[in-house]
Design a protein around this motif. Structure first.
Motif, short mmCIF file in Angstrom:
data_model
loop_
_atom_site.label_atom_id
_atom_site.label_comp_id
_atom_site.label_asym_id
_atom_site.label_seq_id
_atom_site.Cartn_x
_atom_site.Cartn_y
_atom_site.Cartn_z
N ILE A 275 29.48 -0.05 -5.95
CA ILE A 275 29.37 -1.78 -5.20
C ILE A 275 30.34 -1.92 -4.00
O ILE A 275 30.32 -1.19 -2.58
N PHE A 276 31.58 -1.21 -4.22
CA PHE A 276 32.46 -1.21 -3.61
C PHE A 276 32.70 -0.79 -2.15
O PHE A 276 32.75 -1.08 -1.34
N LEU A 277 32.36 0.76 -2.48
CA LEU A 277 32.60 2.04 -2.11
C LEU A 277 31.45 1.96 -0.87
O LEU A 277 31.14 1.71 0.38
N ALA A 278 29.55 1.12 -1.76
CA ALA A 278 29.04 0.61 -0.49
C ALA A 278 29.81 -0.64 0.69
O ALA A 278 28.68 -0.14 2.13
N LEU A 279 30.34 -1.33 0.49
CA LEU A 279 30.93 -2.91 0.91
C LEU A 279 31.80 -1.94 2.18
O LEU A 279 32.06 -2.43 2.79
N SER A 280 32.56 -1.28 1.63
CA SER A 280 33.67 -0.69 2.34
C SER A 280 33.44 -0.39 3.61
O SER A 280 34.32 -0.38 4.58
N PHE A 281 32.08 0.56 3.50
CA PHE A 281 31.65 0.89 4.76
C PHE A 281 31.44 0.35 6.06
O PHE A 281 32.53 -0.50 6.85
N GLY A 282 31.15 -1.32 5.27
CA GLY A 282 30.79 -2.51 6.52
C GLY A 282 32.28 -2.63 6.70
O GLY A 282 32.53 -3.58 7.19
N LEU A 283 33.31 -2.78 5.71
CA LEU A 283 34.53 -3.36 5.40
C LEU A 283 35.49 -2.81 7.04
O LEU A 283 35.98 -3.26 8.18
N VAL A 284 35.62 -1.38 6.67
CA VAL A 284 35.76 -0.71 7.28
C VAL A 284 35.76 -0.84 9.28
O VAL A 284 35.91 -0.50 10.58
N LEU A 382 41.35 -2.46 -3.73
CA LEU A 382 40.25 -0.72 -2.61
C LEU A 382 40.89 -1.21 -1.24
O LEU A 382 40.52 -0.68 -0.75
N GLY A 383 40.09 -2.76 -1.24
CA GLY A 383 39.83 -3.50 0.05
C GLY A 383 40.94 -3.26 0.81
O GLY A 383 41.29 -2.93 2.44
N PHE A 384 42.39 -3.46 0.73
CA PHE A 384 42.91 -3.38 1.18
C PHE A 384 43.90 -2.13 1.29
O PHE A 384 43.84 -1.15 2.44
N LEU A 385 43.64 -1.14 1.02
CA LEU A 385 43.43 0.81 0.85
C LEU A 385 42.54 0.54 2.50
O LEU A 385 43.20 1.60 3.14
N ALA A 386 41.62 0.14 1.85
CA ALA A 386 40.87 0.55 2.64
C ALA A 386 41.11 -0.26 4.22
O ALA A 386 40.98 0.89 5.10
N SER A 387 41.39 -1.44 4.46
CA SER A 387 42.44 -1.55 5.64
C SER A 387 43.01 -1.52 6.90
O SER A 387 43.78 -1.42 7.63
N LEU A 388 43.85 -0.72 5.45
CA LEU A 388 44.82 0.30 6.13
C LEU A 388 44.91 1.51 7.23
O LEU A 388 45.68 1.02 8.11
N SER A 389 43.92 1.74 6.87
CA SER A 389 43.73 2.91 8.59
C SER A 389 43.19 2.32 9.26
O SER A 389 44.23 3.06 10.64
N PRO A 390 42.40 1.93 10.15
CA PRO A 390 42.38 0.65 11.39
C PRO A 390 43.63 0.26 11.81
O PRO A 390 43.79 -0.91 13.15
N ALA A 391 43.81 -0.77 11.09
CA ALA A 391 45.78 -1.26 11.23
C ALA A 391 46.74 -0.70 11.26
O ALA A 391 46.95 -1.15 12.19
N TRP A 392 46.70 0.18 10.85
CA TRP A 392 47.40 1.52 11.01
C TRP A 392 47.55 1.36 12.64
O TRP A 392 48.80 2.72 13.42
N ARG A 393 45.54 2.33 12.68
CA ARG A 393 46.31 2.62 14.55
C ARG A 393 45.97 2.30 15.39
O ARG A 393 46.81 1.80 16.17
N ALA A 394 45.53 0.45 15.13
CA ALA A 394 45.71 -0.89 15.67
C ALA A 394 47.54 -0.45 15.44
O ALA A 394 48.23 -0.93 17.11
N SER A 395 48.66 -0.53 15.05
CA SER A 395 50.26 -0.26 15.19
C SER A 395 50.65 0.22 15.86
O SER A 395 51.87 0.37 16.44
N ARG B 17 32.54 5.84 16.09
CA ARG B 17 33.58 5.61 14.78
C ARG B 17 32.57 4.62 14.03
O ARG B 17 32.38 4.65 12.82
N ARG B 18 32.19 3.85 14.81
CA ARG B 18 31.30 2.46 13.96
C ARG B 18 29.53 3.60 13.81
O ARG B 18 29.65 3.33 12.72
N THR B 19 29.86 4.42 14.33
CA THR B 19 28.55 5.20 14.44
C THR B 19 28.02 5.60 12.93
O THR B 19 27.35 5.50 12.17
N TRP B 20 28.92 6.82 13.16
CA TRP B 20 29.50 7.79 11.34
C TRP B 20 29.94 6.64 10.37
O TRP B 20 29.31 6.84 9.39
N LEU B 21 30.46 5.33 10.84
CA LEU B 21 31.04 4.42 9.75
C LEU B 21 29.37 3.66 8.76
O LEU B 21 29.07 4.17 8.14
N THR B 22 28.62 3.55 9.79
CA THR B 22 27.12 3.00 9.50
C THR B 22 26.91 4.27 8.96
O THR B 22 25.65 4.24 7.48
#
Lengths: 407, 405, 228
Positions: A275-284, A382-395, B17-22
């Protein structure tokens, strides 16, 4: 730090629609994690509870030869006063002894194979059958009660009724056939129809006399406090008999139920992670979008001298806030839905199927703290880990480029 | 159409990226759905086949009420002639007559209560897998012969060539007894059968239990499980009115219901998975519409109706959905195919397998249905989730939309 | 016959606590083949009037006719169909679909109009040639200058030969040389095809191309001058 949290919080609700959608997704996901787990755990707990209260108990002591040759030739002496004393003081919540033999029951019209149990009605009253049944007629009164209790289904199959006589046949140690007539004094009903067809109960001493095995029983059965922790109980049982018996835990006596317990704990983890993995796509996705929309702003912050680590922190905090709110809502929703079924969920439409699985047709929900903790920690970690990548890019943005970006 | 299609396709890749994530969310669910559904339905087939082939058969002809009471007296008269008549009417169907009783079976040392079946030695091998599972000795042929399960043999401490005494009641309630010679021992792997049944020739059974030519049921196996309904109708039409024909769902309600219960709980899990994908798609759809407000405003000012723009947004989701179906079915098929070749094992499955008449290692099979059912549902639900952002376009005012950033 | 006729059109917005009279009893008539500039300072009502004529905005009162057809009482769908068939729009810059090439941008509108594929393509090619974009048909907006983008927008506006083209600050994002080129294109199209142009602007250079200059202030027409 406080300013980061404030920023993260305000940013979260800048695009409230997106945040609300993601929040709903997390809430539904967390709800499903916990509610489904409560259902499966409830089913397993009940299967085990029903299963072991009927037959194995938490642990059993038997004649060491009984395992290979389960007949009246390999019985156990009734505990003498010394052993009985140790059983009383052994830290068990209850204990009893039973004489259990295969038998053929015949009414005037029908015959069936059953398991005949000679019990100590007073001791049994503490647990087992009294818990699974309601009895028409009367319960057994003493170890020398000469009446029998049969299941409602068996009574129907035998086309007889309370007060009628039936004949029971079984084998003696000399392989003679012992048979005698009994009067049906009561009928029990059980959660699982199969049990009503299988078990016939009479007084322990009555059965001992019929089979010519005075003062002998098949097994001593004990219950501890918790079916998940039976090691101490089985040790204590072995000691009570001075190591002259073979002791089996319920997980060994009923390997199906024992395995179910392990499998279901593993299943809970798999389910939560899926379930978390299914959520993680939307979260990221949400985070990537949030960062994308704010590229210029992030560039400005960097240009003003904000450290990249603070940008990273801000995005991660934003994600954790989102998850925390979703978790809170999901937990409350799950708790409310469990409370909505205080008497369990009636699934008697598939009763026979549940019986095949060894479960009853009322599905009790079992909300366990450890499962809730598991679901929440998996989501947060897992949520913490998933948010690292976009956050890293932003920084990592180059401030000048970021400020001049047009979309 | 082509420009709209091209437009939708290119719009997707404005935010790769958004498209691939979806699409990723769709593919993740699709792969899981393909694998789980394939595994599940392979298991059901095995459960049904193993359970029914072992003994009960696809259908049974019985006396009225026998299915509920199972009484010795609820008999099918002249059962052997009836079975052979059916056999000549339906040559491609396996048909075998049987009779049943409960007895106390005693060897020299031990006694157990068991079910004894009278079977037609010539036809039973077509109707049940037990004759083929005789691992020691042979199947019964005639006279006072009996075969028993391997667990029962161990419990009774007997082997091929030993004698077995049976005591029970005959059809009229009188005392029935027989001394039989064990000619074979079968090992079906189904504990209930191995522990508690014995088979003897039907003619012998009819003598011992005073059946006067009758029996209790005729087991019928259609060429395949899918053909059962058809044969049930056709055979039912030629049966005498005083007999009933039950199919396996009535004979083994537990099997059918266990499958129903399992489908119920697993479909709940699948539904959650699909709903989470829907949220992902909804979010993406909404974002893509909001960030194009100005663009849509201009198109509306040019006279392009909101409905057409809504269809564009739906088309964008549909394109993602198609990629999701293709990748999901491909990867899911690959995963299923891999386990189909090597076999799938789960901790604890051995114990559960025994309970449900399954082998300990499962080989999931793929069909078009199991490959595409899940992905297509994900596709449709994604379209559904996009309806909201698509309909929102109707509320768009071109003048305001063009002013949006 | 008049291309546009407005009779006593009023439109009031509420901004904060104040009522803004964007259109205050406006009546004008524009003949077929006209080349009209609407000029007003910011907030003078020229965009509101243009939007009302284009059916993007519905007036509070008054009547508006396009080709002698009353439009202020049409539904949203009827207005969309009207714009699609009778009116061409040119807005400020950045009004092309970024993921479509010049030709596809032009073709997209025709596709919606139901023109078949072959005809669409040849029409798009010839119109792009006419606006001076031969050779650039397959470029995307991001690969073109502002002036070129506006030419694509013009091509898109006139490809279905509408009787009326409405342009709102078409030169706002262009330099003076490009602005002149765009206005010359408009003049050419006006002369060659007789297309009526109504251009809202506050650029004096643009006004100088107009045959008729209508000045607005605070939602009222304050001057209406014929120019040569």
């Amino acid at each position: 730090m406080r300013i980061l949290i404030k920023l993260a919080w305000r940013n979260l609700f800048r695009n409230h629609r997106r945040t609300l959608i993601m929040l709903s997704a997390i809430t539904v996901g967390v709800w499903a994690m916990i509610f489904m787990t409560a259902m499966t755990q409830g089913m397993v707990t009940q299967m085990i509870h029903d299963g072991i209260s009927v037959i194995p108990g938490h642990a059993q002591a038997r004649n060491p030869q009984y395992g290979d040759d389960p007949t009246v030739n390999n019985l156990l002496p009734v505990p003498d006063s010394e052993i009985a004393g140790r059983l009383e003081g052994g830290g068990f919540s209850s204990w009893t002894t039973r004489l259990s033999v295969p038998a053929v029951i015949s009414s005037e019209r029908e015959s069936r194979g059953v398991t005949l149990l000679g019990i100590d009605p007073e001791r049994e009253a503490d647990f087992t059958f009294v818990e699974i049944d309601t009895i028409d007629g009367r319960y057994l009164e003493s170890v020398s009660d000469e009446g029998v209790l049969v299941g409602a289904k068996l009574l129907e199959t035998l086309k007889t009724k309370v007060g009628n006589r039936i004949v029971l046949m079984s084998q003696t140690p000399d392989n003679d056939i012992a048979d005698r007539g009994f009067r049906i004094v009561g009928v029990f009903s059980a959660k699982v129809e199969l049990w009503e067809e299988t078990w016939v109960l009479t007084g322990k001493e009555t059965l001992q006399t019929m089979l010519g095995v005075p003062d002998q029983v098949t097994q001593a059965i004990v219950f501890g406090d918790n079916y998940r922790q039976v090691d101490a109980v089985s040790d204590s049982l072995r000691k009570a008999f001075d190591d002259t018996v073979s002791v089996q835990r319920w997980t060994e006596l009923d390997r199906y139920l024992g395995t179910m317990l392990e499998v279901m704990d593993g299943f809970t983890l798999v389910w939560v992670v899926v379930i978390f993995l299914a959520l993680s796509f939307g979260l990221v996705n949400t985070l990537v979008m949030a960062v994308f929309e704010r590229v210029r702003e992030i560039g400005l912050m960097l240009a003003l001298g904000m450290r990249p680590s603070s940008i990273l922190g801000q995005i991660v905090i934003e994600s954790m806030l989102l998850l925390a709110i979703g978790l809170a809502l999901g937990n409350v929703l799950a708790w409310l839905s469990v409370k909505a079924f205080p008497d369990g969920i009636d699934i008697s439409i598939v009763a026979k199927g549940m019986e095949m699985m060894g479960a009853s047709s009322i599905l009790m929900l079992d909300l366990r703290l450890q499962d809730v903790v598991l679901a929440n920690s998996v989501v947060l970690i897992l949520g913490f880990l998933a948010s690292l990548s976009p956050a890293w890019r932003a920084s990592r943005y180059d401030p000048i480029e970021a400020i001049h970006k047009v979309d | 159409m082509e420009i709209t299609l091209r437009l939708a396709w290119r719009n997707l890749w404005r935010q790769p990226r958004r498209t691939w994530l979806t699409i990723g969310a769709m593919v993740f669910s699709n792969v899981l759905l393909v694998f789980m559904i394939s595994l599940q339905f392979s298991v059901y087939d095995l459960m049904i086949n193993n359970s029914l082939r072992a003994f009960s058969g696809h259908m049974q002809v019985q006396a009225p009420g026998y299915i509920d009471d199972g009484s010795m007296r609820q008999t099918v008269a002249e059962i052997v002639p009836l079975a052979s008549e059916l056999r000549s009417d339906f040559p491609d169907v396996d048909i075998a007559a049987r009779a049943t009783g409960f007895v106390l079976a005693s060897s020299e040392q031990r006694s157990y209560g068991i079910a004894v079946y009278g079977v037609e030695p010539a036809f039973e091998p077509g109707a049940s897998s037990i004759p083929g599972l005789v691992t020691d000795g042979r199947f019964v042929e005639s006279g006072d012969e009996v075969i028993i399960g391997v667990v029962l043999a161990r419990n009774l401490r007997v082997s091929v060539g030993d004698e077995l005494t049976m005591l029970g009641s005959g059809r009229d309630g009188s005392f029935a007894a027989a001394v039989l010679t064990i000619v074979g021992i079968f090992d079906s792997g189904i504990p209930d059968l191995d522990r508690s049944i014995a088979e003897i020739p039907l003619a012998t059974f009819q003598d011992v239990f005073y059946m006067r030519g009758s029996g209790h049921h005729i087991a019928i196996n259609a060429p395949s499980i899918d053909a059962v309904a058809d044969y049930q109708q056709r055979i039912g039409a030629v049966l005498p009115d005083d007999l009933e024909l039950h199919d396996w769902t009535a004979l083994q309600p537990g099997l059918k219901q266990a499958i129903t219960a399992d489908i119920g709980s697993s479909f709940f899990a699948y539904a959650i998975l699909v709903i989470l994908v829907a949220f992902s798609v909804l979010n993406t759809g909404l974002m893509s519409v909001l960030e194009r407000t100005r663009e849509f405003g201009i198109l509306m000012a040019l006279g392009i109706a909101p409905g057409r723009l809504g269809r564009l947004v739906l088309l964008e989701t549909a394109l993602m959905g198609v990629i999701g179906i293709l990748l999901g079915a491909f990867l899911g098929g690959l995963l299923t195919g891999y386990f189909g070749a090597t076999g799938f094992v789960m901790p604890g499955m051995e114990e559960m397998a025994v309970r449900f008449n399954l082998p300990a290692r499962l080989y999931p099979g793929i069909s078009v249905a199991t490959l595409f059912a899940g992905p297509i549902v994900v596709f449709l639900v994604s379209i559904l989730a996009t309806l909201y952002p698509a309909f929102r376009l109707n509320r768009l005012q071109p003048v305001e939309a063009m002013r949006a950033a | 016959m008049s291309a546009v006729r407005c009779i006593d059109v009023c439109k009031t917005y509420r901004q904060g606590d104040e009522d803004i009279h964007a259109l205050d009893h406006v009546s004008i008539e524009i003949q077929n083949g006209g080349f009209v500039c609407l000029s007003a300072p910011s907030g003078g009502g020229k965009t509101t009037l243009l939007n009302a004529i284009g059916g993007l905005d519905v007036p509070d009162s008054g009547e508006i006719y396009i080709d002698e057809q009353r439009i202020d009482n049409l539904s949203k769908g009827e207005l969309a169909a009207l714009r699609l068939s009778k009116i061409g729009f040119v807005f400020q810059a950045f009004n092309l679909i970024p993921v479509l090439s010049a030709r596809e941008n032009v073709e997209f509108v025709m596709q919606v109009q139901g023109v078949d594929a072959d005809k669409r393509r040849s029409l798009a090619m010839s119109i792009l040639d006419e606006v001076g974009l031969a050779g650039m048909e397959e470029r995307r907006p991001a690969e073109m200058s502002g002036g070129q983008q506006q030419r694509v927008a013009v091509a898109r506006a006139i490809v279905s030969r509408p009787a009326l083209v409405l342009a709102d600050e078409p030169t706002a994002n262009l330099d003076s040389k490009t602005s002149d080129e765009l206005m010359e294109l408009f003049t050419e199209l006006n002369m060659n095809h007789g297309t009526t142009f109504v251009i809202a602007t506050h650029d004096r250079r643009v006004m100088s191309y107009a045959k008729r200059l209508i000045k607005m202030l605070d939602g009222r027409i304050v001057d209406d001058i014929a120019q040569s």
